[in-house]
Motif scaffolding. Structure first.
Motif, short mmCIF file in Angstrom:
data_model
loop_
_atom_site.label_atom_id
_atom_site.label_comp_id
_atom_site.label_asym_id
_atom_site.label_seq_id
_atom_site.Cartn_x
_atom_site.Cartn_y
_atom_site.Cartn_z
N PHE A 316 -55.19 53.93 1.93
CA PHE A 316 -55.00 54.74 3.12
C PHE A 316 -53.53 55.11 3.19
N LYS A 317 -53.21 56.11 3.94
CA LYS A 317 -51.83 56.56 4.04
C LYS A 317 -50.98 55.46 4.65
N GLY A 318 -49.95 55.05 3.92
CA GLY A 318 -49.08 53.99 4.40
C GLY A 318 -49.46 52.62 3.89
N ALA A 319 -50.49 52.52 3.03
CA ALA A 319 -50.89 51.22 2.48
C ALA A 319 -49.76 50.65 1.64
N PHE A 320 -49.65 49.33 1.65
CA PHE A 320 -48.59 48.65 0.91
C PHE A 320 -48.76 48.85 -0.59
N ALA A 321 -47.65 49.13 -1.27
CA ALA A 321 -47.61 49.16 -2.74
C ALA A 321 -46.24 48.66 -3.14
N ASN A 322 -46.14 48.12 -4.34
CA ASN A 322 -44.88 47.52 -4.78
C ASN A 322 -44.73 47.70 -6.27
N GLN A 323 -43.46 47.77 -6.74
CA GLN A 323 -43.21 47.94 -8.17
C GLN A 323 -43.38 46.65 -8.95
N ASN A 324 -43.38 45.51 -8.27
CA ASN A 324 -43.48 44.23 -8.96
C ASN A 324 -44.91 43.98 -9.46
N ILE A 325 -45.02 43.17 -10.50
CA ILE A 325 -46.34 42.81 -11.02
C ILE A 325 -47.10 41.95 -10.03
N VAL A 326 -46.41 40.99 -9.43
CA VAL A 326 -47.00 40.09 -8.45
C VAL A 326 -46.04 39.93 -7.28
N CYS A 327 -46.57 39.98 -6.07
CA CYS A 327 -45.76 39.64 -4.90
C CYS A 327 -46.71 39.23 -3.77
N LYS A 328 -46.14 38.58 -2.76
CA LYS A 328 -46.94 38.15 -1.62
C LYS A 328 -47.25 39.34 -0.73
N LEU A 329 -48.49 39.44 -0.31
CA LEU A 329 -48.94 40.55 0.51
C LEU A 329 -48.72 40.19 1.98
N ARG A 330 -47.86 40.96 2.65
CA ARG A 330 -47.47 40.65 4.02
C ARG A 330 -47.86 41.73 5.03
N ASP A 331 -48.08 42.94 4.58
CA ASP A 331 -48.34 44.04 5.51
C ASP A 331 -49.70 43.86 6.18
N GLU A 332 -49.67 43.65 7.49
CA GLU A 332 -50.88 43.30 8.23
C GLU A 332 -51.92 44.41 8.18
N ALA A 333 -51.49 45.66 8.30
CA ALA A 333 -52.44 46.77 8.28
C ALA A 333 -53.16 46.85 6.93
N THR A 334 -52.40 46.62 5.85
CA THR A 334 -53.01 46.65 4.52
C THR A 334 -53.99 45.50 4.34
N VAL A 335 -53.62 44.31 4.81
CA VAL A 335 -54.50 43.14 4.69
C VAL A 335 -55.79 43.38 5.47
N ASP A 336 -55.68 43.89 6.69
CA ASP A 336 -56.88 44.17 7.49
C ASP A 336 -57.79 45.16 6.78
N PHE A 337 -57.20 46.20 6.22
CA PHE A 337 -57.97 47.22 5.52
C PHE A 337 -58.67 46.65 4.29
N LEU A 338 -57.93 45.87 3.48
CA LEU A 338 -58.49 45.35 2.23
C LEU A 338 -59.58 44.31 2.47
N THR A 339 -59.38 43.43 3.44
CA THR A 339 -60.40 42.42 3.69
C THR A 339 -61.70 43.07 4.17
N GLU A 340 -61.58 44.16 4.91
CA GLU A 340 -62.78 44.88 5.34
C GLU A 340 -63.43 45.61 4.17
N GLN A 341 -62.63 46.31 3.37
CA GLN A 341 -63.17 47.11 2.27
C GLN A 341 -63.80 46.25 1.18
N PHE A 342 -63.22 45.07 0.94
CA PHE A 342 -63.72 44.22 -0.15
C PHE A 342 -64.58 43.07 0.37
N GLY A 343 -64.91 43.08 1.67
CA GLY A 343 -65.81 42.09 2.22
C GLY A 343 -65.29 40.67 2.19
#
Length: 350
Positions: A316-343
């Protein structure tokens, strides 16, 4: 700091020498920011500040954050530390429109286009939400080292030093680089000061392309990275039981899974049918035949809970993305979106 020695007649011969023209390094980094261990694009060189000074190089990373890169040159170590902090006090005031204006004058093209070409993703709406500092030097005195360490380790300031050294062996020159502090730890400490609490999930960049196939990752249960320690070592922060959301650069999120085996060289990674490299691979180039050992691919075992094809990636517009291979996911809007989309059922807060 890295040193290089030559063995001659059973004796060690130190071959390090100073770089006579630091302007050469500035040109090298301007052409290839990877030299200082960052995935970024240069958006300015000899950037004038409002204080009558000039920043050697100004860069932008995939999050829209700015990176100040300053060479020590003929300044004393303490002077360069003070100077880069002064530059940071100015950089933090730059607004998104100001960054567009300055950058497009330097690049001679639209920033949004250059960003998309460099990172394969749309530019964030807000720029300069964070900034960091890199001092480039051949050495620092002990007091200046202590100052950089104190700022980073005690106060979470995003500051580090990268050392450049030239070595001469049999008439050939070799360049080595090394960090004063672990850059991953520097980023983590600075994030804790300005970012939301960790969600408990990890962001992982799939890095699909010449050396990696999503079909292989799904079939054999892994994610991988390679091409140098800067990339592969990030996988080693994942532990068994960690939950990951996997991102395909330029598309979006394509999978959710649980870590089942910690990182190891991909040549040693075991699938249900035996060694990974003994299996029929959709992308056999992940074996990296003919490349130096330090470029070897490394893999982490994953039990996939839900995956989608890159063409159906979740974003979605504004979803978290990062150049690193691995990092901790902190963006609440992105987490809410992903947990819903991936069940994914998130644990109840206590």
């Amino acid at each position: 700091m890295t040193s290089l020695y030559q063995i001659r007649d059973g004796q060690l011969r130190h071959t390090r020498r100073a770089l006579s023209k630091e302007e050469m390094i500035e040109g090298w980094v301007a052409a290839n920011p990877d030299l200082v261990g960052i995935d970024a694009m240069i958006i300015g060189r000899q950037v004038p500040t409002d204080h009558g000074k000039f920043i050697d190089l100004l860069a932008m990373d995939a999050t829209g954050g700015l990176v100040i890169i300053e060479l020590k040159k003929d300044r004393t170590p303490r002077e360069i530390v003070a100077q880069v902090l002064d530059y940071a006090s100015w950089v933090r005031t730059l607004t998104t429109p100001e960054i567009y204006d300055r950058t497009e004058k330097y690049l001679g093209t639209r920033l949004a286009t250059a960003f998309l070409d460099r990172f394969g993703d749309a530019i964030p709406e807000r720029l300069n939400a964070s900034h960091s500092m890199l001092i480039v030097a051949s050495e620092l005195d002990p007091a200046s080292r202590r100052i950089v360490e104190y700022l980073s380790e005690e106060h979470g300031v995003a500051i580090n030093t990268v050392f450049f050294n030239i070595f001469e062996v049999d008439g050939q020159e070799w360049l080595t680089t090394d960090f004063l502090l672990d850059q991953e730890a520097v980023e983590e400490r600075s994030e804790r000061k300005v970012r939301a609490p960790w969600s408990g999930y990890y962001f992982v960049n799939a890095g699909l392309g010449e050396h990696r196939s999503w079909a292989d990752m799904k079939r054999y249960g892994f994610i991988s990275a390679g091409g140098g320690e800067f990339y592969s070592k990030r996988l080693y922060q994942l532990s068994v039981g960690d939950e990951v959301f996997v991102y395909d650069k330029g598309n979006g999120y394509i999978g959710y899974g649980i870590v089942t085996a910690e990182a190891r060289p991909a040549a040693e990674f075991m699938t249900a049918d035996g060694l990974l490299f003994d299996q029929p691979l959709s992308e056999p180039r992940m074996k990296r035949h003919g490349e130096p050992q330090e470029n070897a691919e490394h893999a982490v075992g994953i039990e996939w809970r839900k995956t989608v094809d890159p063409a159906q990636a979740k974003r979605f517009k504004g979803a978290f993305a990062n150049q690193n291979i691995v990092c901790k996911l902190r963006d609440e809007a992105t987490v809410d979106f992903l947990t819903e989309q991936f069940g994914v059922t998130r644990p109840a807060m206590t």
